[in-house]
Scaffold this motif. Structure first.
Motif, short mmCIF file in Angstrom:
data_model
loop_
_atom_site.label_atom_id
_atom_site.label_comp_id
_atom_site.label_asym_id
_atom_site.label_seq_id
_atom_site.Cartn_x
_atom_site.Cartn_y
_atom_site.Cartn_z
N THR A 38 0.87 -1.17 0.00
CA THR A 38 0.00 0.00 0.00
C THR A 38 0.90 1.22 0.00
O THR A 38 1.82 1.31 0.81
N VAL A 39 0.66 2.13 -0.93
CA VAL A 39 1.52 3.31 -1.09
C VAL A 39 0.68 4.59 -1.07
O VAL A 39 -0.48 4.58 -1.47
N PRO A 40 1.26 5.70 -0.61
CA PRO A 40 0.55 6.98 -0.67
C PRO A 40 0.60 7.53 -2.09
O PRO A 40 1.63 7.47 -2.76
N LEU A 41 -0.52 8.05 -2.56
CA LEU A 41 -0.61 8.56 -3.93
C LEU A 41 -1.15 9.98 -3.92
O LEU A 41 -2.15 10.27 -3.27
N LEU A 47 -4.00 6.26 0.39
CA LEU A 47 -3.38 4.94 0.35
C LEU A 47 -3.98 4.11 -0.77
O LEU A 47 -5.21 3.95 -0.86
N THR A 48 -3.11 3.59 -1.63
CA THR A 48 -3.51 2.89 -2.83
C THR A 48 -2.79 1.55 -2.90
O THR A 48 -1.58 1.50 -2.71
N LEU A 91 10.96 11.22 -2.84
CA LEU A 91 10.31 9.92 -2.83
C LEU A 91 9.52 9.71 -1.55
O LEU A 91 9.96 10.06 -0.46
N LYS A 92 8.36 9.11 -1.70
CA LYS A 92 7.53 8.77 -0.54
C LYS A 92 7.83 7.32 -0.14
O LYS A 92 8.13 6.49 -0.99
N PRO A 93 7.73 7.02 1.14
CA PRO A 93 7.96 5.63 1.57
C PRO A 93 6.72 4.77 1.37
O PRO A 93 5.59 5.27 1.36
N ILE A 94 6.93 3.48 1.23
CA ILE A 94 5.82 2.53 1.16
C ILE A 94 5.11 2.55 2.52
O ILE A 94 5.76 2.52 3.56
N ALA A 95 3.79 2.59 2.51
CA ALA A 95 3.02 2.69 3.75
C ALA A 95 2.90 1.35 4.46
O ALA A 95 3.05 1.28 5.68
N SER A 96 2.61 0.29 3.71
CA SER A 96 2.47 -1.02 4.35
C SER A 96 2.78 -2.12 3.35
O SER A 96 2.65 -1.94 2.15
N ALA A 134 -10.57 -11.53 -3.07
CA ALA A 134 -10.37 -11.62 -1.61
C ALA A 134 -9.08 -10.93 -1.18
O ALA A 134 -9.03 -10.33 -0.11
N VAL A 135 -8.05 -11.01 -2.00
CA VAL A 135 -6.79 -10.34 -1.70
C VAL A 135 -6.99 -8.83 -1.78
O VAL A 135 -6.47 -8.08 -0.93
N LYS A 136 -7.71 -8.36 -2.77
CA LYS A 136 -7.95 -6.92 -2.91
C LYS A 136 -8.79 -6.38 -1.75
O LYS A 136 -8.59 -5.26 -1.31
N ARG A 137 -9.73 -7.14 -1.24
CA ARG A 137 -10.55 -6.69 -0.11
C ARG A 137 -9.68 -6.51 1.14
O ARG A 137 -9.90 -5.59 1.92
N ASN A 138 -8.71 -7.38 1.35
CA ASN A 138 -7.82 -7.26 2.50
C ASN A 138 -6.88 -6.08 2.38
O ASN A 138 -6.39 -5.57 3.36
N ALA A 139 -6.61 -5.61 1.14
CA ALA A 139 -5.68 -4.50 0.93
C ALA A 139 -6.31 -3.17 1.29
O ALA A 139 -5.62 -2.21 1.55
N ARG A 140 -7.62 -3.08 1.31
CA ARG A 140 -8.28 -1.80 1.54
C ARG A 140 -8.63 -1.58 2.96
O ARG A 140 -8.67 -2.21 3.85
#
Length: 140
Positions: A38-41, A47-48, A91-96, A134-140
């Motif tokens: 998950t990265v800041p955009l 968070l995206t 550069l922004k850091p990766i959030a998670s 299911a993977v995409k639901r856990n990412a949000r």
């Protein structure tokens, strides 16, 4: 910065290019090509979800601004301008890092890159269709 790690990611958005983010120290050991992150955009740092396409120890080259006028002092040669210096300040850091999800395998990354090139589709959207819901639901 030889000890820094940079990740080129494809966002799950209809964007035509990949973006480079700084990998925080706590993710260096676990991050892999194909990892879901998950990265800041944007300016709002929304968070995206994204997929890591490549990892590198070299910072990305600086972006040239077309509106910026560079004045060359008379003592320097007009034919050999100094090379631009890459920095990590923008550069922004990766959030998670989604550790509970297996990375996308390399053969699927290769297939997604081929599909994106053949159909002129954004690589992020191509990868987003390959990742289970299911993977995409856990990412949000």
């Amino acid at each position: 910065m030889p000890d820094s790690l940079f990740a080129t990611v494809a966002l799950d958005q209809p964007l035509d290019s990949a973006y480079t983010y700084l990998v925080p120290a706590e993710f260096v050991r676990d991050i892999r090509v194909g990892s879901r992150v998950t990265v800041p955009l944007g300016r709002s740092n929304r968070l995206t979800p994204a997929t890591v396409l490549a990892l590198s120890n070299e910072p990305p080259p600086p972006i040239e601004n077309q509106k910026l006028k560079i004045e060359i002092p008379p003592e320097e040669s007009l034919f050999e301008p100094p090379p631009p210096v890459a920095t990590t300040s923008g550069l922004k850091p990766i959030a998670s890092l989604l550790c509970d999800v297996l990375p996308v395998p390399q053969d699927l990354l290769n297939l997604a890159q081929w599909i994106a090139a053949y159909y002129c589709a954004p690589i992020g959207m191509t990868l987003a269709t390959m990742v289970p819901a299911a993977v995409k639901r856990n990412a949000r």
